[in-house]
Design a protein around this motif. Structure first.
Motif, PDB file in Angstrom:
ATOM      1  N   GLY A 172       0.774  -1.230   0.000  1.00  0.00           N
ATOM      2  CA  GLY A 172       0.000   0.000   0.000  1.00  0.00           C
ATOM      3  C   GLY A 172       0.804   1.278   0.000  1.00  0.00           C
ATOM      4  N   LYS A 173       2.143   1.173  -0.126  1.00  0.00           N
ATOM      5  CA  LYS A 173       2.976   2.366  -0.114  1.00  0.00           C
ATOM      6  C   LYS A 173       3.840   2.432  -1.376  1.00  0.00           C
ATOM      7  N   PRO A 174       3.977   3.617  -1.971  1.00  0.00           N
ATOM      8  CA  PRO A 174       4.835   3.748  -3.160  1.00  0.00           C
ATOM      9  C   PRO A 174       6.309   3.564  -2.810  1.00  0.00           C
ATOM     10  N   LEU A 175       7.029   2.942  -3.694  1.00  0.00           N
ATOM     11  CA  LEU A 175       8.461   2.703  -3.512  1.00  0.00           C
ATOM     12  C   LEU A 175       9.263   3.725  -4.312  1.00  0.00           C
ATOM     13  N   SER A 176      10.512   3.916  -3.918  1.00  0.00           N
ATOM     14  CA  SER A 176      11.365   4.896  -4.590  1.00  0.00           C
ATOM     15  C   SER A 176      12.053   4.323  -5.815  1.00  0.00           C
ATOM     16  N   CYS A 177      12.451   3.052  -5.767  1.00  0.00           N
ATOM     17  CA  CYS A 177      13.231   2.436  -6.844  1.00  0.00           C
ATOM     18  C   CYS A 177      12.449   2.446  -8.153  1.00  0.00           C
ATOM     19  N   VAL A 178      13.075   2.967  -9.198  1.00  0.00           N
ATOM     20  CA  VAL A 178      12.444   3.028 -10.520  1.00  0.00           C
ATOM     21  C   VAL A 178      12.641   1.698 -11.241  1.00  0.00           C
ATOM     22  N   GLN A 179      11.567   1.149 -11.754  1.00  0.00           N
ATOM     23  CA  GLN A 179      11.632  -0.081 -12.526  1.00  0.00           C
ATOM     24  C   GLN A 179      11.795   0.227 -14.018  1.00  0.00           C
ATOM     25  N   LEU A 180      12.779  -0.449 -14.635  1.00  0.00           N
ATOM     26  CA  LEU A 180      13.039  -0.313 -16.070  1.00  0.00           C
ATOM     27  C   LEU A 180      12.694  -1.662 -16.710  1.00  0.00           C
ATOM     28  N   PRO A 181      11.426  -1.902 -17.037  1.00  0.00           N
ATOM     29  CA  PRO A 181      11.010  -3.233 -17.482  1.00  0.00           C
ATOM     30  C   PRO A 181      11.549  -3.592 -18.860  1.00  0.00           C
ATOM     31  N   THR A 182      11.779  -4.877 -19.062  1.00  0.00           N
ATOM     32  CA  THR A 182      12.150  -5.385 -20.384  1.00  0.00           C
ATOM     33  C   THR A 182      10.960  -5.210 -21.315  1.00  0.00           C
ATOM     34  N   THR A 183      11.180  -4.550 -22.445  1.00  0.00           N
ATOM     35  CA  THR A 183      10.077  -4.207 -23.357  1.00  0.00           C
ATOM     36  C   THR A 183      10.046  -5.042 -24.628  1.00  0.00           C
ATOM     37  N   LEU A 184      11.058  -5.889 -24.833  1.00  0.00           N
ATOM     38  CA  LEU A 184      11.139  -6.701 -26.042  1.00  0.00           C
ATOM     39  C   LEU A 184      11.154  -8.181 -25.677  1.00  0.00           C
ATOM     40  N   PRO A 185      10.664  -9.048 -26.557  1.00  0.00           N
ATOM     41  CA  PRO A 185      10.805 -10.481 -26.289  1.00  0.00           C
ATOM     42  C   PRO A 185      12.270 -10.891 -26.336  1.00  0.00           C
ATOM     43  N   THR A 186      12.609 -11.924 -25.594  1.00  0.00           N
ATOM     44  CA  THR A 186      13.973 -12.436 -25.604  1.00  0.00           C
ATOM     45  C   THR A 186      14.121 -13.449 -26.742  1.00  0.00           C
ATOM     46  N   LEU A 187      15.364 -13.729 -27.106  1.00  0.00           N
ATOM     47  CA  LEU A 187      15.581 -14.668 -28.216  1.00  0.00           C
ATOM     48  C   LEU A 187      15.005 -16.043 -27.917  1.00  0.00           C
ATOM     49  N   ASP A 188      15.148 -16.519 -26.679  1.00  0.00           N
ATOM     50  CA  ASP A 188      14.632 -17.853 -26.380  1.00  0.00           C
ATOM     51  C   ASP A 188      13.112 -17.892 -26.361  1.00  0.00           C
ATOM     52  N   GLU A 189      12.462 -16.727 -26.350  1.00  0.00           N
ATOM     53  CA  GLU A 189      10.998 -16.685 -26.419  1.00  0.00           C
ATOM     54  C   GLU A 189      10.469 -16.702 -27.847  1.00  0.00           C
ATOM     55  N   ILE A 190      11.304 -16.353 -28.813  1.00  0.00           N
ATOM     56  CA  ILE A 190      10.804 -16.313 -30.184  1.00  0.00           C
ATOM     57  C   ILE A 190      11.343 -17.444 -31.058  1.00  0.00           C
ATOM     58  N   LEU A 191      12.543 -17.944 -30.764  1.00  0.00           N
ATOM     59  CA  LEU A 191      13.124 -18.987 -31.608  1.00  0.00           C
ATOM     60  C   LEU A 191      12.272 -20.257 -31.576  1.00  0.00           C
ATOM     61  N   GLY A 192      12.010 -20.786 -32.749  1.00  0.00           N
ATOM     62  CA  GLY A 192      11.231 -22.011 -32.858  1.00  0.00           C
ATOM     63  C   GLY A 192       9.735 -21.822 -32.795  1.00  0.00           C
ATOM     64  N   ARG A 193       9.272 -20.578 -32.694  1.00  0.00           N
ATOM     65  CA  ARG A 193       7.831 -20.304 -32.674  1.00  0.00           C
ATOM     66  C   ARG A 193       7.370 -19.787 -34.035  1.00  0.00           C
ATOM     67  N   GLU A 194       6.133 -20.095 -34.375  1.00  0.00           N
ATOM     68  CA  GLU A 194       5.511 -19.498 -35.559  1.00  0.00           C
ATOM     69  C   GLU A 194       4.797 -18.233 -35.109  1.00  0.00           C
ATOM     70  N   ILE A 195       5.226 -17.101 -35.644  1.00  0.00           N
ATOM     71  CA  ILE A 195       4.659 -15.812 -35.269  1.00  0.00           C
ATOM     72  C   ILE A 195       4.243 -15.087 -36.542  1.00  0.00           C
ATOM     73  N   GLY A 196       2.987 -14.727 -36.613  1.00  0.00           N
ATOM     74  CA  GLY A 196       2.491 -14.039 -37.808  1.00  0.00           C
ATOM     75  C   GLY A 196       2.634 -14.865 -39.059  1.00  0.00           C
ATOM     76  N   GLY A 197       2.477 -16.184 -38.934  1.00  0.00           N
ATOM     77  CA  GLY A 197       2.569 -17.063 -40.093  1.00  0.00           C
ATOM     78  C   GLY A 197       3.983 -17.394 -40.534  1.00  0.00           C
ATOM     79  N   LYS A 198       4.988 -16.965 -39.765  1.00  0.00           N
ATOM     80  CA  LYS A 198       6.383 -17.227 -40.129  1.00  0.00           C
ATOM     81  C   LYS A 198       7.097 -17.922 -38.975  1.00  0.00           C
ATOM     82  N   MET A 199       7.829 -19.000 -39.289  1.00  0.00           N
ATOM     83  CA  MET A 199       8.610 -19.686 -38.279  1.00  0.00           C
ATOM     84  C   MET A 199       9.880 -18.893 -37.995  1.00  0.00           C
TER      85      MET A 199
END
Length: 313
Positions: A198-225
Protein backbone atom coordinates in the motif's frame (compact mmCIF):
# COMPACT_ATOMS: atom_id res chain seq x y z
CA UNK A 1 18.21 9.72 -29.92
CA UNK A 2 16.19 6.75 -28.63
CA UNK A 3 17.95 4.49 -26.13
CA UNK A 4 18.12 0.73 -26.29
CA UNK A 5 19.24 -0.63 -22.94
CA UNK A 6 21.16 -3.91 -22.97
CA UNK A 7 20.58 -5.95 -19.81
CA UNK A 8 22.68 -9.11 -19.59
CA UNK A 9 21.71 -11.90 -17.20
CA UNK A 10 24.54 -14.27 -16.26
CA UNK A 11 22.65 -17.20 -14.77
CA UNK A 12 25.24 -19.96 -14.57
CA UNK A 13 28.86 -20.89 -13.91
CA UNK A 14 29.45 -21.61 -17.60
CA UNK A 15 27.71 -18.43 -18.71
CA UNK A 16 29.89 -16.34 -16.41
CA UNK A 17 33.18 -17.98 -17.43
CA UNK A 18 32.51 -18.31 -21.17
CA UNK A 19 29.61 -16.11 -22.20
CA UNK A 20 30.55 -12.98 -20.27
CA UNK A 21 34.06 -12.63 -21.81
CA UNK A 22 32.61 -13.22 -25.28
CA UNK A 23 30.01 -10.51 -24.76
CA UNK A 24 32.57 -8.06 -23.37
CA UNK A 25 34.60 -8.39 -26.58
CA UNK A 26 31.53 -8.13 -28.80
CA UNK A 27 30.13 -5.09 -27.03
CA UNK A 28 33.46 -3.28 -27.05
CA UNK A 29 33.78 -3.78 -30.81
CA UNK A 30 30.42 -2.08 -31.23
CA UNK A 31 31.16 0.56 -28.58
CA UNK A 32 27.91 -0.43 -26.89
CA UNK A 33 27.03 0.10 -23.27
CA UNK A 34 25.40 -2.67 -21.23
CA UNK A 35 24.69 -3.86 -17.69
CA UNK A 36 25.90 -7.28 -16.52
CA UNK A 37 23.79 -8.83 -13.75
CA UNK A 38 25.44 -11.72 -11.93
CA UNK A 39 24.27 -14.82 -10.07
CA UNK A 40 26.56 -14.78 -7.04
CA UNK A 41 26.02 -18.08 -5.21
CA UNK A 42 25.70 -21.76 -6.14
CA UNK A 43 24.70 -22.95 -9.62
CA UNK A 44 21.82 -25.39 -9.12
CA UNK A 45 20.75 -25.40 -12.77
CA UNK A 46 20.13 -29.16 -12.59
CA UNK A 47 17.22 -28.55 -10.25
CA UNK A 48 15.31 -27.15 -13.22
CA UNK A 49 14.29 -30.73 -13.97
CA UNK A 50 11.63 -30.42 -11.31
CA UNK A 51 9.81 -28.05 -13.67
CA UNK A 52 9.09 -31.03 -15.90
CA UNK A 53 5.35 -30.85 -15.23
CA UNK A 54 5.06 -27.07 -15.61
CA UNK A 55 2.85 -26.12 -18.59
CA UNK A 56 5.00 -25.08 -21.55
CA UNK A 57 8.23 -26.54 -20.15
CA UNK A 58 8.66 -29.23 -22.81
CA UNK A 59 7.88 -26.88 -25.68
CA UNK A 60 10.47 -24.36 -24.46
CA UNK A 61 13.13 -27.08 -24.02
CA UNK A 62 12.55 -28.45 -27.52
CA UNK A 63 12.49 -25.00 -29.13
CA UNK A 64 15.62 -23.59 -27.52
CA UNK A 65 17.94 -26.64 -27.50
CA UNK A 66 18.68 -26.30 -23.78
CA UNK A 67 21.39 -28.97 -23.74
CA UNK A 68 23.18 -27.36 -26.70
CA UNK A 69 23.17 -23.88 -25.18
CA UNK A 70 23.76 -24.67 -21.52
CA UNK A 71 25.83 -27.86 -21.84
CA UNK A 72 25.10 -31.25 -20.30
CA UNK A 73 27.46 -30.61 -17.40
CA UNK A 74 25.57 -27.46 -16.39
CA UNK A 75 22.29 -29.38 -16.41
CA UNK A 76 23.74 -31.81 -13.87
CA UNK A 77 24.86 -29.17 -11.34
CA UNK A 78 23.11 -29.77 -8.04
CA UNK A 79 22.04 -33.30 -9.01
CA UNK A 80 24.71 -35.64 -10.38
CA UNK A 81 27.45 -33.01 -9.95
CA UNK A 82 28.14 -30.63 -7.04
CA UNK A 83 26.85 -27.10 -7.53
CA UNK A 84 29.80 -24.76 -8.17
CA UNK A 85 29.85 -21.49 -6.23
CA UNK A 86 29.83 -18.91 -9.01
CA UNK A 87 30.85 -15.93 -6.88
CA UNK A 88 33.84 -17.72 -5.38
CA UNK A 89 35.12 -19.31 -8.60
CA UNK A 90 34.25 -16.65 -11.20
CA UNK A 91 35.00 -13.35 -9.42
CA UNK A 92 37.77 -12.46 -11.89
CA UNK A 93 35.35 -12.82 -14.82
CA UNK A 94 32.86 -10.53 -13.12
CA UNK A 95 35.47 -7.89 -12.35
CA UNK A 96 36.62 -8.09 -15.97
CA UNK A 97 33.23 -6.71 -17.02
CA UNK A 98 33.60 -3.79 -14.63
CA UNK A 99 37.20 -3.18 -15.68
CA UNK A 100 36.09 -3.07 -19.32
CA UNK A 101 33.79 -0.16 -18.43
CA UNK A 102 30.47 -1.96 -18.07
CA UNK A 103 27.95 -1.47 -15.31
CA UNK A 104 27.50 -4.49 -13.03
CA UNK A 105 24.77 -5.47 -10.61
CA UNK A 106 22.99 -8.29 -8.81
CA UNK A 107 20.93 -10.92 -10.57
CA UNK A 108 20.43 -13.24 -7.60
CA UNK A 109 22.13 -15.51 -5.08
CA UNK A 110 20.95 -18.91 -6.36
CA UNK A 111 19.11 -18.52 -9.67
CA UNK A 112 17.21 -21.77 -9.51
CA UNK A 113 16.07 -21.39 -5.90
CA UNK A 114 15.05 -17.74 -6.31
CA UNK A 115 13.10 -18.39 -9.50
CA UNK A 116 11.25 -21.34 -7.98
CA UNK A 117 10.57 -20.09 -4.45
CA UNK A 118 10.57 -16.32 -4.08
CA UNK A 119 6.99 -15.63 -5.12
CA UNK A 120 5.60 -17.29 -1.98
CA UNK A 121 8.60 -16.73 0.32
CA UNK A 122 8.25 -14.86 3.61
CA UNK A 123 10.07 -11.68 4.58
CA UNK A 124 12.82 -13.41 6.55
CA UNK A 125 13.88 -15.75 3.74
CA UNK A 126 13.64 -13.01 1.12
CA UNK A 127 15.68 -10.44 3.05
CA UNK A 128 18.31 -12.96 4.17
CA UNK A 129 18.78 -14.21 0.60
CA UNK A 130 19.09 -10.69 -0.80
CA UNK A 131 21.60 -9.76 1.91
CA UNK A 132 23.74 -12.78 0.95
CA UNK A 133 23.97 -11.62 -2.66
CA UNK A 134 24.55 -8.01 -1.57
CA UNK A 135 27.42 -9.04 0.71
CA UNK A 136 28.99 -11.29 -1.93
CA UNK A 137 28.81 -8.47 -4.49
CA UNK A 138 30.63 -6.11 -2.09
CA UNK A 139 33.22 -8.82 -1.47
CA UNK A 140 33.89 -9.22 -5.19
CA UNK A 141 33.73 -5.60 -6.32
CA UNK A 142 34.73 -3.71 -3.20
CA UNK A 143 31.65 -1.50 -3.35
CA UNK A 144 27.88 -1.71 -2.95
CA UNK A 145 25.81 -2.68 -6.00
CA UNK A 146 23.81 0.06 -7.66
CA UNK A 147 21.23 -2.07 -9.43
CA UNK A 148 19.38 -5.38 -9.57
CA UNK A 149 17.53 -7.54 -12.09
CA UNK A 150 15.44 -10.42 -10.74
CA UNK A 151 16.11 -13.99 -11.82
CA UNK A 152 13.27 -15.23 -14.01
CA UNK A 153 11.48 -11.92 -13.40
CA UNK A 154 10.36 -13.36 -10.07
CA UNK A 155 9.94 -11.14 -7.00
CA UNK A 156 7.64 -10.53 -4.04
CA UNK A 157 6.58 -7.46 -2.09
CA UNK A 158 9.32 -7.96 0.51
CA UNK A 159 11.97 -8.08 -2.23
CA UNK A 160 10.80 -4.83 -3.79
CA UNK A 161 10.87 -3.12 -0.39
CA UNK A 162 14.40 -4.43 0.17
CA UNK A 163 15.61 -2.73 -3.00
CA UNK A 164 14.61 0.56 -1.37
CA UNK A 165 16.35 -0.50 1.84
CA UNK A 166 19.54 -1.08 -0.16
CA UNK A 167 19.18 2.41 -1.60
CA UNK A 168 18.96 1.22 -5.20
CA UNK A 169 17.60 4.00 -7.39
CA UNK A 170 16.71 1.75 -10.33
CA UNK A 171 16.24 -1.90 -11.14
CA UNK A 172 14.83 -4.13 -13.89
CA UNK A 173 12.78 -6.87 -12.28
CA UNK A 174 9.78 -7.23 -14.57
CA UNK A 175 8.44 -7.20 -18.07
CA UNK A 176 6.15 -5.02 -20.10
CA UNK A 177 3.20 -6.97 -21.41
CA UNK A 178 3.50 -8.24 -24.99
CA UNK A 179 1.04 -9.41 -27.63
CA UNK A 180 1.44 -12.71 -29.47
CA UNK A 181 3.26 -10.88 -32.28
CA UNK A 182 5.91 -9.61 -29.83
CA UNK A 183 4.73 -6.01 -29.86
CA UNK A 184 3.97 -4.04 -26.72
CA UNK A 185 0.44 -4.45 -25.44
CA UNK A 186 0.62 -0.95 -23.94
CA UNK A 187 2.17 1.81 -26.03
CA UNK A 188 3.02 3.76 -22.86
CA UNK A 189 4.90 0.86 -21.23
CA UNK A 190 8.27 1.71 -19.76
CA UNK A 191 9.82 3.15 -16.60
CA UNK A 192 7.57 3.25 -13.55
CA UNK A 193 7.56 2.90 -9.79
CA UNK A 194 5.74 0.23 -7.81
CA UNK A 195 3.59 0.22 -4.70
CA UNK A 196 4.10 -2.54 -2.10
CA UNK A 197 2.01 -3.06 1.02
CA UNK A 198 0.00 0.00 0.00
CA UNK A 199 2.98 2.37 -0.11
CA UNK A 200 4.83 3.75 -3.16
CA UNK A 201 8.46 2.70 -3.51
CA UNK A 202 11.36 4.90 -4.59
CA UNK A 203 13.23 2.44 -6.84
CA UNK A 204 12.44 3.03 -10.52
CA UNK A 205 11.63 -0.08 -12.53
CA UNK A 206 13.04 -0.31 -16.07
CA UNK A 207 11.01 -3.23 -17.48
CA UNK A 208 12.15 -5.38 -20.38
CA UNK A 209 10.08 -4.21 -23.36
CA UNK A 210 11.14 -6.70 -26.04
CA UNK A 211 10.80 -10.48 -26.29
CA UNK A 212 13.97 -12.44 -25.60
CA UNK A 213 15.58 -14.67 -28.22
CA UNK A 214 14.63 -17.85 -26.38
CA UNK A 215 11.00 -16.68 -26.42
CA UNK A 216 10.80 -16.31 -30.18
CA UNK A 217 13.12 -18.99 -31.61
CA UNK A 218 11.23 -22.01 -32.86
CA UNK A 219 7.83 -20.30 -32.67
CA UNK A 220 5.51 -19.50 -35.56
CA UNK A 221 4.66 -15.81 -35.27
CA UNK A 222 2.49 -14.04 -37.81
CA UNK A 223 2.57 -17.06 -40.09
CA UNK A 224 6.38 -17.23 -40.13
CA UNK A 225 8.61 -19.69 -38.28
CA UNK A 226 11.30 -17.80 -36.36
CA UNK A 227 14.75 -19.39 -36.54
CA UNK A 228 18.39 -18.36 -36.36
CA UNK A 229 18.19 -17.02 -39.90
CA UNK A 230 15.43 -14.48 -39.33
CA UNK A 231 15.32 -13.86 -35.55
CA UNK A 232 17.31 -10.61 -35.79
CA UNK A 233 15.10 -9.38 -38.62
CA UNK A 234 12.01 -10.10 -36.51
CA UNK A 235 13.30 -8.14 -33.51
CA UNK A 236 14.49 -5.27 -35.68
CA UNK A 237 10.95 -4.93 -37.03
CA UNK A 238 9.77 -4.46 -33.44
CA UNK A 239 12.24 -1.60 -32.94
CA UNK A 240 11.70 0.03 -36.34
CA UNK A 241 9.59 2.80 -34.83
CA UNK A 242 11.94 4.73 -32.52
CA UNK A 243 11.23 4.62 -28.81
CA UNK A 244 13.22 3.63 -25.73
CA UNK A 245 13.53 -0.12 -25.18
CA UNK A 246 15.09 -2.56 -22.72
CA UNK A 247 16.36 -5.86 -24.15
CA UNK A 248 17.33 -8.77 -21.91
CA UNK A 249 19.95 -11.19 -23.19
CA UNK A 250 21.69 -14.11 -21.53
CA UNK A 251 25.38 -14.89 -21.21
CA UNK A 252 24.48 -18.54 -21.84
CA UNK A 253 22.76 -17.76 -25.16
CA UNK A 254 23.90 -14.56 -26.88
CA UNK A 255 27.28 -14.99 -25.20
CA UNK A 256 27.74 -18.35 -26.90
CA UNK A 257 25.75 -20.08 -29.68
CA UNK A 258 23.44 -17.12 -30.36
CA UNK A 259 26.29 -14.63 -30.66
CA UNK A 260 25.87 -14.24 -34.45
CA UNK A 261 22.23 -13.19 -33.98
CA UNK A 262 23.23 -10.64 -31.36
CA UNK A 263 25.88 -9.33 -33.79
CA UNK A 264 23.14 -8.63 -36.33
CA UNK A 265 21.04 -6.93 -33.67
CA UNK A 266 23.85 -4.63 -32.54
CA UNK A 267 24.52 -3.53 -36.12
CA UNK A 268 20.83 -3.22 -36.89
CA UNK A 269 20.03 -1.10 -33.86
CA UNK A 270 22.91 1.23 -34.68
CA UNK A 271 21.55 1.59 -38.21
CA UNK A 272 18.11 2.35 -36.79
CA UNK A 273 19.63 5.21 -34.80
CA UNK A 274 19.60 3.76 -31.31
CA UNK A 275 22.08 4.60 -28.59
CA UNK A 276 23.07 1.31 -26.94
CA UNK A 277 23.28 1.96 -23.22
CA UNK A 278 23.46 0.49 -19.72
CA UNK A 279 20.61 0.54 -17.23
CA UNK A 280 22.39 3.33 -15.38
CA UNK A 281 22.65 5.47 -18.50
CA UNK A 282 18.96 4.93 -19.24
CA UNK A 283 18.00 5.82 -15.69
CA UNK A 284 19.96 9.08 -15.86
CA UNK A 285 17.92 10.10 -18.91
CA UNK A 286 14.51 9.56 -17.24
CA UNK A 287 15.15 10.07 -13.52
CA UNK A 288 13.53 13.50 -13.48
CA UNK A 289 10.42 12.36 -15.35
CA UNK A 290 7.09 12.07 -13.57
CA UNK A 291 6.56 8.30 -13.58
CA UNK A 292 3.38 6.33 -12.90
CA UNK A 293 3.07 4.37 -9.65
CA UNK A 294 1.66 0.94 -10.44
CA UNK A 295 0.57 -2.11 -8.43
CA UNK A 296 2.68 -5.26 -8.49
CA UNK A 297 1.19 -7.53 -11.15
CA UNK A 298 1.75 -11.04 -12.51
CA UNK A 299 1.10 -12.46 -15.95
CA UNK A 300 2.26 -14.79 -18.71
CA UNK A 301 4.13 -13.83 -21.87
CA UNK A 302 4.18 -15.59 -25.26
CA UNK A 303 6.98 -18.13 -25.55
CA UNK A 304 7.74 -18.39 -21.82
CA UNK A 305 6.26 -20.83 -19.32
CA UNK A 306 4.76 -19.70 -16.04
CA UNK A 307 3.86 -16.31 -14.62
CA UNK A 308 6.31 -13.49 -13.95
CA UNK A 309 6.25 -9.87 -12.82
CA UNK A 310 4.60 -7.78 -15.55
CA UNK A 311 3.87 -4.09 -15.82
CA UNK A 312 0.26 -3.36 -14.90
CA UNK A 313 -1.69 -1.59 -17.63
Amino acid sequence: MPKLTLKIDADTYRGTRVGVPNLINQLRRHRAGATFLFSLGPDHTGWALKQIFRPGFFSKVSRTSVVEHYGLKTLMYGTLLPAPDIGKTCAEFMRAARDAGFECGIHTWDHRVWQDDVRTADAQWTVETMHKSHARYREIFGEAPRTHGAAGWQMNDHAFVQLDQFGMAYSSDGRSQLREDGRLADADAGPHRLAAFGKPLSCVQLPTTLPTLDEILGREIGGKMIDAGNAAEFLLQLTKQPRDHVFTLHAELEGQKLGPIFEQLLSGWRTQGYELVSMGDYYQSIKNDVLPILPIAWGELPGRSGEMIVQAM
